[in-house]
Design a protein around this motif. Structure first.
Motif, short mmCIF file in Angstrom:
data_model
loop_
_atom_site.label_atom_id
_atom_site.label_comp_id
_atom_site.label_asym_id
_atom_site.label_seq_id
_atom_site.Cartn_x
_atom_site.Cartn_y
_atom_site.Cartn_z
N VAL A 167 0.91 -1.30 0.07
CA VAL A 167 0.11 0.04 0.02
C VAL A 167 0.84 1.31 0.04
O VAL A 167 0.40 2.18 -0.75
N THR A 170 2.41 1.61 -3.43
CA THR A 170 1.62 2.09 -4.31
C THR A 170 1.30 3.79 -4.03
O THR A 170 1.25 4.20 -5.11
N CYS A 174 2.05 6.48 -6.87
CA CYS A 174 0.88 7.14 -7.34
C CYS A 174 1.33 8.89 -7.12
O CYS A 174 0.83 9.49 -8.15
N ILE C 117 1.29 0.87 -11.56
CA ILE C 117 0.30 1.21 -10.85
C ILE C 117 -0.89 0.08 -11.51
O ILE C 117 -1.57 -0.30 -10.79
N LEU C 120 -0.08 -3.29 -9.74
CA LEU C 120 -0.48 -2.98 -8.40
C LEU C 120 -1.95 -3.23 -8.28
O LEU C 120 -2.72 -3.68 -7.37
N GLU C 142 -7.70 -1.58 -0.15
CA GLU C 142 -6.84 -0.27 -0.41
C GLU C 142 -5.90 -0.10 -1.34
O GLU C 142 -5.60 0.67 -1.98
N ILE C 143 -4.96 -1.57 -1.64
CA ILE C 143 -4.16 -1.37 -2.59
C ILE C 143 -4.79 -0.95 -4.02
O ILE C 143 -4.46 -0.16 -4.64
N LEU C 146 -6.22 2.82 -4.20
CA LEU C 146 -5.24 3.63 -4.39
C LEU C 146 -4.86 3.82 -5.72
O LEU C 146 -4.68 4.76 -6.45
N ALA C 147 -4.40 2.49 -6.22
CA ALA C 147 -4.08 2.35 -7.45
C ALA C 147 -5.04 2.95 -8.59
O ALA C 147 -4.84 3.86 -9.51
N ALA C 150 -5.29 6.94 -8.60
CA ALA C 150 -4.25 7.49 -9.32
C ALA C 150 -4.33 7.14 -10.75
O ALA C 150 -4.07 8.16 -11.61
N LEU C 168 -11.77 9.36 -4.80
CA LEU C 168 -10.86 9.19 -3.55
C LEU C 168 -11.56 9.41 -1.95
O LEU C 168 -11.60 8.55 -1.29
N THR C 172 -12.64 6.42 0.06
CA THR C 172 -12.04 6.22 1.44
C THR C 172 -13.15 6.09 2.52
O THR C 172 -13.05 5.16 3.37
#
Lengths: 184, 130, 495, 141
Positions: A167, A170, A174, C117, C120, C142-143, C146-147, C150, C168, C172
């Motif tokens: 995480v 990442t 990002c 990314i 990921l 969460e991985i 986030l990817a 972005a 986001l 979240t």
């Protein structure tokens, strides 16, 4: 006991202040204090590892990142854009209350759930009886680690920690792809 | 008496719910993009407080094996705080700072593109552009 | 080695991401090659896993050698195996497509990190699918999230950054709700393992803590997979992201988050809880038809192709949710089939939109005049995907809608059939417009016809394969149907 | 400017100790509070402190982009590769007891935990540095 209570109240005050201040710089500073108080509170609840991390991350890195971002943007919260002349002023004023309604509803659901929870600090709460005692009994003989938190973090739930490192990796990539200017 | 018991017996949970509501309100009601991130932090930390609170056992000691000073390495000699929620929250704190970093990066990019951090102004510009 | 497949399927994309990043440091342009290889290996392993669970039953893999519930467990059963194959296949297709696409649409200096990314994201998604531990689910969620945030922002469009920010924030909030749900469950059971939770929960079905946990799971994941009316972020995120990213978001990210909710609903809470103890089916019965019809109407009002496709996704999610609520094998089979079908159709459509925008720069369907002549192959694949979205027989779209309709009848809720029909009609209208502009109007400038045919094969071949599969599985429907049916029986049978 | 001098002198003195402490925390996770993550954050913070006191440019001279870029994935790689090594030893993924070439299971487990803590520390420190510099660095300086 009294100290815990005072700390809890201070945390709430800090949380409120961080949200209410118009000047964002002040907000960030109070947020740092909020994290630090949280860390102290958690030390009192025996979670030294988490408190350590929260102090380093919440009060340290997060504050620095917020300040860095602030230095590239604006310090003051702007005056909100002039409201458009609404066709139906009633609807416009109701729609402003929607966030408050959502928050209160969420709070109500949480309160409802909390009513059936075991009391705070109950030693016989189910959370402390099923899986956790195994770690306390076995982690030293099985992994050779004295800190139970490290034993679980690195061994029993080591795969979660791999995920955690992924995480943060990442997040790094990002931020690079979003902000890096000169690539050479 | 029962109501008193509920209020006093779970006071930590009432505090975390209050904090969560404060943070959540900031996230959805504040117009400033950095303020939202601050709200997000309060929101997440409140949930961490919930996890830490549920691990507490009255009269327990920190989850590190009490050792050599007392001679024995047996865990039975002490009551330990539940270590598992601590592990989960360590992970969650990392996630929290990751989200904060990405959100701030986006806020900076938005400021570069629009010259403002106010959600409503940005929305208006977007509408005008269409 | 075969026994390690459950972990390898997740860890290979992770290593791929790391190697891609290292290759970027040495200035070697291997990003696309590594990405394609890693997603291909994941796909191959997923297929093998699906075959083996189909033949011999579920696989459990104990990470770190610790038996559950003390350690983390990976579980491959028919449901996760099926979704694993769908997601890894579509991620392979989009990876192949991205090779040429990224160079032009995202720029050479961001190329390496785009693929890092991307891999990921795939790691996160695949990890969410195979995990049998509820907190591990959160970490991989969460991985992937986030990817995803972005990737939405990497495009050249200005609005995409704002879309990404909103995505986001809402994402979240969703993830924190999921975390709260996990905390509530842990509090009353003391475990994080899904199978263990299932055994310990029945005594607690009337606990308010468990009810609250369930509410937070539904809302948290609902925010992530754009359950109506929590879908607001989806429209701008999916329509402003680069097309390859829109494709992976619609085809894979939505599906996996929906999968995660189904996992929690069916294997943690069990059908006994979700259909009898809570009125979730009743709520879905209200939400799903509204989502299906309203999104179709809104899609009809759009002229921007990507916005139209984004609206349509909300309705398609509505179909899947409807099938879950109907609570019988037929309808759930329909839902599972629709997960595969929507991944193929919407993935394909976004990629095709990407090709057309790549070649012509035109977002508005009214500008797509005469594309049938200038880009014939692209328009044929578009037509196939469109027909499937409408639900024309001999395409996959027909099969899943048929099962959903039959499931509605079986449940005694015939009134959902008109909903499906009306929505299909509306879908037909909004796709017909495009087909009409493409085939029955002359191109603005016939001279550039030859030029526009030259879409790189690297981009066309995955699209053609997807279009082929849409027809193939529409004709030989029994192959996915059998798997989906078995998975549905397994899910409903876990009582 | 005297304040600046004081801050600079103190920082110059403190930073090596902070870094030493960070390494201690990374290595010490098995015995007391701390571990790879906390130590990594402190190590990263020491570079951030340097940049805050002496300026971003001087900070980047201390730890260049190439270095932080290299170490960011390196830690994850170490972690994930230790998992694979366990497969070679005939164990399951991340089953440290089965690390090849080590006979004693407890020793293997401890070594494995050390290894991954170092991996965590490296990635976290490098990413913290990256996050700070990418956020604070303006495109024009």
């Amino acid at each position: 006991m009294i100290i815990d209570f005072v700390l809890l109240l201070l945390v709430v005050v800090c949380g409120l202040a961080a949200v209410l201040y118009k000047n964002i710089l002040n907000s960030i500073m109070i947020l740092g204090a909020y994290s630090l108080l949280m860390a102290i509170l958690w030390t009192r609840y025996n979670s030294v590892d988490v408190a350590f991390t929260e102090a380093a991350v919440g009060a340290g890195i997060t504050t620095v990142l917020l300040l860095a971002a602030l230095s590239r943007t604006l310090v003051e919260e702007e005056e909100p854009a002039a409201p458009k002349k609404a066709l139906f002023p009633v609807i416009a004023s109701i729609s402003r209350l929607i966030p408050l309604g959502v928050v209160l509803l969420t709070g109500a659901v949480l309160v409802y759930g909390t009513l059936d929870m075991p009391n705070f600090g109950d030693p016989s709460a189910p959370a402390n009886l099923h899986v956790a005692p195994y770690y306390i009994e076995k982690s030293h003989p099985e992994t050779g680690v004295i800190n139970f938190v490290t034993a679980i973090l690195a061994s029993y739930r080591g795969y979660d920690t791999l995920g955690e490192v992924t995480v943060i990796f990442t997040a790094g990539i990002c931020v690079i792809i979003l902000l890096r200017r000169r690539w050479s | 008496m029962e109501a008193m018991d509920i209020i006093a017996g779970k006071y930590n949970y009432w505090i975390y719910i209050t904090l969560m509501m404060i943070g959540f309100y900031a996230v959805i009601a504040k117009g400033n993009l950095i303020k939202k991130v601050i709200g997000l932090n309060i929101f997440q930390t409140a949930v961490f407080l919930f996890y830490i609170s549920l691990a507490v056992r009255t009269g327990s000691t920190a989850p590190i094996l009490l050792q050599r000073a007392h001679g024995a390495l047996t865990p039975e000699t002490a009551v330990y705080t539940n270590p598992l929620p601590h592990v989960l929250i360590l992970t969650a704190i990392v996630v929290g700072v990751s989200v904060t970093a990405v959100a701030l990066a986006l806020a900076i990019r938005i400021y570069q593109a629009y010259g403002t951090l106010d959600e409503y102004k940005i929305a208006k510009m977007e509408q005008d552009a269409e | 080695m075969t026994s390690h497949f459950p972990i390898l399927v997740v860890i290979i994309p992770l290593f791929g991401a790391l190697l891609t990043f290292f290759s970027g440091l040495t200035r070697r342009k291997w990003a696309w090659q590594i990405t394609t290889l890693a997603t291909f290996l994941s796909f191959a392993i997923s297929l093998e896993l699906l075959f083996s669970v189909h033949a011999t039953g579920g696989i459990s893999y104990h990470l770190g050698g610790w038996a559950p519930p003390w350690g983390i467990e990976y579980v491959v059963d028919l449901f996760s195996g099926y979704v694993l194959v769908v997601i890894s296949f579509i991620s392979l297709m989009i990876a192949i497509f991205s090779g040429e696409y990224v160079k032009k649409q995202i720029g050479p200096e961001r190329e390496t990190n785009f693929f890092v990314i991307y891999l990921l994201l795939i790691t996160g998604l695949l990890g969410m699918i195979v995990t049998g531990d509820i907190f591990n689910l959160y970490v991989f969620l969460e991985i992937a999230s986030l990817a995803g945030y972005a990737l939405v922002a990497v495009g050249k469009k200005k609005g995409a950054i704002v879309a990404s920010y909103n995505y986001l924030i809402l994402g979240t909030i969703g993830a924190v709700f999921v975390l709260l749900g996990i905390g509530h469950l842990y509090m009353v059971t003391g475990t994080l393992n899904m199978a263990d939770l299932r055994e310990r929960l029945p005594d607690l079905y009337h606990s308010r803590v468990v009810l609250t946990a369930f509410v937070f799971f539904v809302i948290g994941f609902g925010l992530k997979f754009a359950l109506f009316p929590l879908h607001t972020w989806l429209l701008s995120a999916h329509s402003l992201a680069p097309s390859a990213v829109s494709a992976i978001l619609a085809a894979a990210v939505l599906k996996v988050n929906l999968y995660a909710l189904m996992r929690v609903m069916f294997t943690v809470f069990t059908p006994a809880f979700i259909y009898e103890a809570v009125p979730i089916a009743e709520i879905f019965f209200v939400i799903a038809p509204i989502a299906i019809v309203v999104s179709s109407v809104m899609a009809l009002a759009q002229t921007n192709i990507k916005r139209m496709l984004a609206y349509s996704s909300i309705g398609q999610i509505g179909y899947i949710v409807l099938g879950i609520a109907l609570a019988n094998e037929t309808a759930l089979t329909g839902s599972l089939l629709h997960m595969l079908n929507h991944a193929l159709m919407k993935g394909g459509l976004f990629l095709i939109a990407g090709v057309i925008i790549y070649q012509t720069g035109r977002y508005h369907i009214t500008d797509w005049k005469g594309l049938g002549k200038t880009m014939p192959l692209t328009m044929i694949t578009f037509t196939i995907c469109g027909l499937s979205m409408i639900g024309v027989p001999l395409t996959v779209g027909f099969v899943s809608k048929w099962y959903l309709a039959m499931g509605a009848l079986e449940a005694g809720r015939w009134y959902f059939i008109p909903v499906i029909l009306v929505s299909s009609l509306l879908t037909a209208m909004y796709f017909w417009r495009i087909i009409e502009w493409g085939y029955f109007h002359e191109p603005d400038d016939p001279a550039d016809a030859a030029d526009r045919c030259a879409v790189p094969w690297g981009m066309m071949s995955p699209i053609m394969l997807i279009a082929f599969l849409i027809v193939f599985f529409g004709v030989f429907a029994s192959i996915p149907q059998e798997l989906a049916h078995k998975a549905a029986v397994m899910l409903l049978g876990v009582r | 400017m005297t304040e600046q001098v004081i801050i600079r002198t103190v920082s110059r003195l403190m930073i090596p100790f902070i870094q030493l402490f960070a390494l201690y925390v990374i290595a010490h996770g098995e015995l007391g509070p701390g571990g790879g993550f906390q130590g990594g954050v402190i190590l990263g913070a020491s570079f951030v402190l340097h940049a805050l006191v002496f300026g971003i440019k001087a900070g980047r001279e201390r730890i260049s982009r190439r270095v932080s870029d290299f170490f960011s994935p390196a830690g994850v790689f170490i972690y994930a590769a230790i998992g694979l090594l366990c497969l070679l030893g005939g164990g399951l993924y991340l089953e440290y007891d089965r690390l090849p070439l080590i006979d004693n299971e407890i020793t293997a487990s401890q070594l494995g935990i050390y290894g991954i803590e170092i991996g965590v520390g490296i990635t976290v420190a490098a990413i913290m540095v990256t996050l700070f510099f990418e956020t604070a660095e303006r495109g024009d300086d």
